[in-house]
Design an enzyme around this catalytic site. Structure first.
Site, PDB file in Angstrom:
ATOM      1  N   HIS A 156     -22.095  -8.850 -24.461  1.00 26.63           N
ATOM      2  CA  HIS A 156     -21.840  -7.776 -25.444  1.00 26.63           C
ATOM      3  C   HIS A 156     -21.479  -6.455 -24.751  1.00 26.63           C
ATOM      4  O   HIS A 156     -21.740  -5.382 -25.296  1.00 26.63           O
ATOM      5  CB  HIS A 156     -23.043  -7.551 -26.366  1.00 26.63           C
ATOM      6  CG  HIS A 156     -23.613  -8.792 -26.949  1.00 26.63           C
ATOM      7  ND1 HIS A 156     -23.258  -9.270 -28.188  1.00 26.63           N
ATOM      8  CD2 HIS A 156     -24.500  -9.692 -26.445  1.00 26.63           C
ATOM      9  CE1 HIS A 156     -23.914 -10.398 -28.431  1.00 26.63           C
ATOM     10  NE2 HIS A 156     -24.669 -10.683 -27.381  1.00 26.63           N
ATOM     11  N   SER A 277      -0.102  10.739 -14.349  1.00 27.42           N
ATOM     12  CA  SER A 277       0.331  11.266 -15.634  1.00 27.42           C
ATOM     13  C   SER A 277       1.416  12.304 -15.383  1.00 27.42           C
ATOM     14  O   SER A 277       1.416  12.975 -14.345  1.00 27.42           O
ATOM     15  CB  SER A 277      -0.861  11.911 -16.331  1.00 27.42           C
ATOM     16  OG  SER A 277      -0.434  12.875 -17.248  1.00 27.42           O
ATOM     17  N   LYS A 283      -4.643  12.815 -12.647  1.00 26.36           N
ATOM     18  CA  LYS A 283      -4.877  11.461 -13.165  1.00 26.36           C
ATOM     19  C   LYS A 283      -4.300  10.343 -12.307  1.00 26.36           C
ATOM     20  O   LYS A 283      -3.239  10.449 -11.727  1.00 26.36           O
ATOM     21  CB  LYS A 283      -4.305  11.333 -14.578  1.00 26.36           C
ATOM     22  CG  LYS A 283      -5.149  12.085 -15.584  1.00 26.36           C
ATOM     23  CD  LYS A 283      -5.032  11.492 -16.952  1.00 26.36           C
ATOM     24  CE  LYS A 283      -5.771  10.184 -17.046  1.00 26.36           C
ATOM     25  NZ  LYS A 283      -5.525   9.520 -18.294  1.00 26.36           N
ATOM     26  N   GLU A 290      -3.046  -2.469 -17.549  1.00 29.81           N
ATOM     27  CA  GLU A 290      -2.734  -2.162 -18.958  1.00 29.81           C
ATOM     28  C   GLU A 290      -1.489  -2.917 -19.411  1.00 29.81           C
ATOM     29  O   GLU A 290      -1.442  -3.480 -20.502  1.00 29.81           O
ATOM     30  CB  GLU A 290      -2.522  -0.656 -19.134  1.00 29.81           C
ATOM     31  CG  GLU A 290      -3.809   0.141 -19.072  1.00 29.81           C
ATOM     32  CD  GLU A 290      -3.547   1.636 -19.093  1.00 29.81           C
ATOM     33  OE1 GLU A 290      -4.150   2.310 -19.929  1.00 29.81           O
ATOM     34  OE2 GLU A 290      -2.738   2.128 -18.283  1.00 29.81           O
TER      35      GLU A 290
END
Ligand code: ARG
Length: 460
Positions: A156, A277, A283, A290
């Protein structure tokens, strides 16, 4: 030159129809398979006395020239030729004259496309398998370095029990092993030659389908031609197999995304496989995992799309089936690049062992060990032990410490049978290494699994 197949249709087709009907823009990818299949077919026709030796030589030379033209970008693709099969045949006749028109004897585009597409799928099944094997070797290398690296095992997405990082990597090895086995079985299942089936019913010509099967390295010819020209199960197999591979890749990608976040910091992806970014200079984004997660959706779509195309088709070939190729090409190309880049990202990733280990101190990961201790030491029924452990965990929360740091004196207040040796059982590494059952996470059990995968890889 006039259209090759303008038999029944006498009026010139409209430009709109040419564009709508053509598959040439995408099925040109099958040129090598088409030429290979034609050479095998012509070789068989010559052996059977249907073509002369001279004719066969002309056809083979003409086809080799066409292959060169395509590979050197000299071939002119004209969509009014409709598809790669007609484009190559037309060019062959331009080059070698009327003999070129004999190539299509005892053959239809229906068995021709079934052959070309199947050859493409079989070839790529093997390539995907090889890439998966490289991925497996990389996972195994990481596992070998981390049989003692503890991290919180989760259910979980909550801390559950301490496990080692090798064990986690071997879980993925297990998935990709099944994927490899699925590719193997699909390869075997589909390794039958469709050529010689002609349009749907076979042909009166005296063919030797065993010979073409042998020349094309299939195990045998297919059994029933009506099925053969309408069968796209081999395409469904590869679409499903890639979907399952991508599911596994996507789950690992999801973990890499989480693990590389500031909240986890379990791994650091190499700069070579991260991006920045355009506005936030600080970043470092995990674009690779992804994209892997994202591409999985498109691959599923390709599977559903072909299933849907096929579901209502009466036997045998229907033009709907021309829609079978783009999704398969897309899924295959996605699988190839995805497996390769995942392997590279894993091989260059830094594993932050300290952070993994520290994370184990959150969430009372040795609670099950305490319950097991109470069962063994105090002869307590597991449910009672479970309850007492729950109260101890509540106490630990109040004291703002992890269960593994709880003083023995406090523990004893909850159950008088608890003795000082309990401290050992609450130790996190002890907790992990206690799980020695087969397939468990103890370093010893994990090393056995590593040996198992090493043996398996050796046998391939
Ligand atoms: N371009 C067609 C396809 O991809 C080839 C087969 C055409 N056969 C036919 N009878 N029209 O399916």
């Amino acid at each position: 030159m006039a259209k090759l197949a303008s038999g029944r249709v006498t009026e010139k087709s409209s430009k709109l129809l040419d564009k709508f009907n053509a598959s040439l823009l995408f099925d040109q990818k099958l040129y090598a398979e088409d030429i290979k299949g034609s050479i095998a077919h012509a070789t068989m026709l010559e052996k059977q006395g249907i073509l002369s030796e001279h004719e066969l030589n002309d056809i083979v030379n003409g086809l080799s020239k066409i292959k060169d033209e395509i590979e050197n970008k000299q071939f002119i693709f004209d969509i009014s030729d409709e598809d790669i099969h007609m484009a190559i045949e037309k060019r062959l006749t331009e080059i070698i004259g009327d003999t070129g028109k004999k190539l299509h004897t005892a053959r239809s585009r229906n068995d021709q496309v079934a052959l070309d597409f199947r050859l493409y799928v079989q070839k790529n099944t093997l390539i995907i398998k090889q890439l998966l094997l490289k991925l497996e070797v990389t996972l195994l290398e990481i596992a070998k370095d981390h049989t003692k690296t503890m991290l919180p095992g989760m259910t979980h997405l909550q801390h559950a029990q301490p496990i080692n990082f090798a064990y986690h990597m071997l879980a993925y090895m297990s998935m990709f092993k099944r994927d490899i086995q699925r590719l193997d079985s699909a390869y075997e299942r589909n390794n039958y030659s469709p050529i010689g089936c002609a349009a749907l019913a076979g042909t009166p010509h005296n063919l030797d389908r065993n010979l073409t099967a042998k020349l094309l390295e299939f195990s045998e010819p297919t059994v029933n031609c009506l099925d053969t020209v309408s069968d796209r199960d081999f395409a469904l197999d590869i679409l499903f197999n890639i979907s399952t591979i991508m599911t596994h890749i996507s789950r690992l990608a999801e973990e890499l995304i989480l693990w590389s976040s500031s909240e986890f910091k379990f791994v650091t992806l190499s700069d070579a496989y991260s991006t920045s970014s355009s506005i936030m200079p600080q970043k470092k984004n995990p674009d690779v995992p992804e994209l892997l997660r994202g591409k999985t959706g498109r691959v599923y779509g390709n599977l559903i799309s072909l299933l849907t195309v096929l579901k209502g088709l009466p036997l045998a070939y229907n033009k709907d089936m021309q829609e079978d190729k783009e999704g398969v090409f897309d899924s295959v190309e996605t699988a190839l690049v995805s497996i390769e880049i995942l392997t590279a990202a894993l091989a260059t990733m830094q594993v932050n062992e300290k952070n993994m280990q520290n994370a184990c101190k959150v969430g009372h990961l040795s609670a099950t060990d305490l319950a097991d201790y109470l069962v063994q030491k105090c002869d307590m029924p597991f449910r009672d032990a479970y309850k007492i452990t729950g109260s101890i965990v509540v106490e630990a929360e109040k004291m703002q410490i992890d269960l593994s740091e709880m003083p023995y004196e406090v523990l004893k207040e909850f159950a008088p049978c608890i003795e000082e040796d309990v401290v050992k059982y609450l130790d996190l590494r002890h907790s992990m290494d206690a799980r020695t059952s087969q397939g468990g996470t103890a370093t010893k059990a994990t090393k056995d699994q590593i040996l198992y995968f090493e043996e398996w890889l050796k046998g391939i």
